[in-house]
Enzyme design. Structure first.
Site, PDB file in Angstrom:
ATOM      1  N   HIS A 126       0.851  -1.183   0.000  1.00  0.00           N
ATOM      2  CA  HIS A 126       0.000   0.000   0.000  1.00  0.00           C
ATOM      3  C   HIS A 126       0.892   1.241   0.000  1.00  0.00           C
ATOM      4  O   HIS A 126       2.024   1.198   0.492  1.00  0.00           O
ATOM      5  CB  HIS A 126      -0.885  -0.019   1.255  1.00  0.00           C
ATOM      6  CG  HIS A 126      -2.048   0.897   1.185  1.00  0.00           C
ATOM      7  ND1 HIS A 126      -1.957   2.237   1.473  1.00  0.00           N
ATOM      8  CD2 HIS A 126      -3.341   0.658   0.862  1.00  0.00           C
ATOM      9  CE1 HIS A 126      -3.155   2.792   1.351  1.00  0.00           C
ATOM     10  NE2 HIS A 126      -4.013   1.852   0.975  1.00  0.00           N
ATOM     11  N   TYR A 127       0.381   2.337  -0.524  1.00  0.00           N
ATOM     12  CA  TYR A 127       1.187   3.564  -0.536  1.00  0.00           C
ATOM     13  C   TYR A 127       1.329   4.169   0.861  1.00  0.00           C
ATOM     14  O   TYR A 127       2.266   4.909   1.122  1.00  0.00           O
ATOM     15  CB  TYR A 127       0.605   4.594  -1.517  1.00  0.00           C
ATOM     16  CG  TYR A 127      -0.730   5.175  -1.102  1.00  0.00           C
ATOM     17  CD1 TYR A 127      -0.799   6.342  -0.363  1.00  0.00           C
ATOM     18  CD2 TYR A 127      -1.928   4.547  -1.459  1.00  0.00           C
ATOM     19  CE1 TYR A 127      -2.016   6.874   0.019  1.00  0.00           C
ATOM     20  CE2 TYR A 127      -3.142   5.070  -1.092  1.00  0.00           C
ATOM     21  CZ  TYR A 127      -3.193   6.227  -0.350  1.00  0.00           C
ATOM     22  OH  TYR A 127      -4.400   6.762   0.027  1.00  0.00           O
TER      23      TYR A 127
END
Length: 174
Positions: A126-127
């Protein structure tokens, strides 16, 4: 099986410049959001001796000669980075669902190496990241509270220290 949410990773590298340095050691601990451990992973990575010789020099490595020597010895018997990445991906696929948040201390630096040397893993992350060093900055500067963890500069030990550190910060929220 209970799925993990946080992928705690620590990398030990020949130095801190992703365009020049290489990953020597990978450790990961999968936890839930309560920091309860679900599984762990550890692997040494084989790095060309010329890179090790040219990059693992200077004051830091002289002060940490025992760690340096252990990392070099591990690298001699380590796996190529692509093989280590595939094993780490198997670990991630087994222990995580769709969302994988990267966690650690100054994890943005490790993420640079992940992007460069383990691009397939990078696409799964995930960012958003949980960076314990953000808590450290706030607690030390705003609250004058300091957590001291051992600095072994070994990947698995560093993760255990980071998890302990975050747990300590969270006690102030109760």
């Amino acid at each position: 099986m209970k799925k993990a949410k946080l992928l705690w990773i620590d990398l030990e590298m020949t130095g801190l410049e992703p365009d020049k340095d290489k990953i020597l050691e990978i450790a990961a601990i999968a936890t839930d959001m309560k920091m309860d451990e679900i599984a762990r992973f550890e692997e040494a990575v084989k790095v060309d001796g010329k890179i090790i010789k040219s990059r693992m020099v200077g004051d830091f490595w002289e002060k940490n000669a025992k760690t340096r020597d252990a990392l070099i010895a591990g690298s001699e018997n380590g796996k190529p980075i692509k093989e280590a990445e595939q094993e780490l991906l198997e670990f991630v696929n087994k222990n995580f669902g769709k969302t994988i948040y990267l966690a650690g201390n100054s994890i943005h630096q490790d993420r640079k190496f992940i992007e460069r040397e383990m691009p397939e893993l990078n696409t799964k992350l995930h960012y958003r990241m949980l960076d314990v060093s953000a808590w450290k900055i706030y607690f030390e500067n705003a609250l004058n509270k300091k957590f001291t963890k051992p600095e072994t500069h070994r990947a698995l030990d560093d993760i255990e220290g980071s998890i302990g550190e975050l747990k300590w910060y969270l006690t102030f929220l109760k």
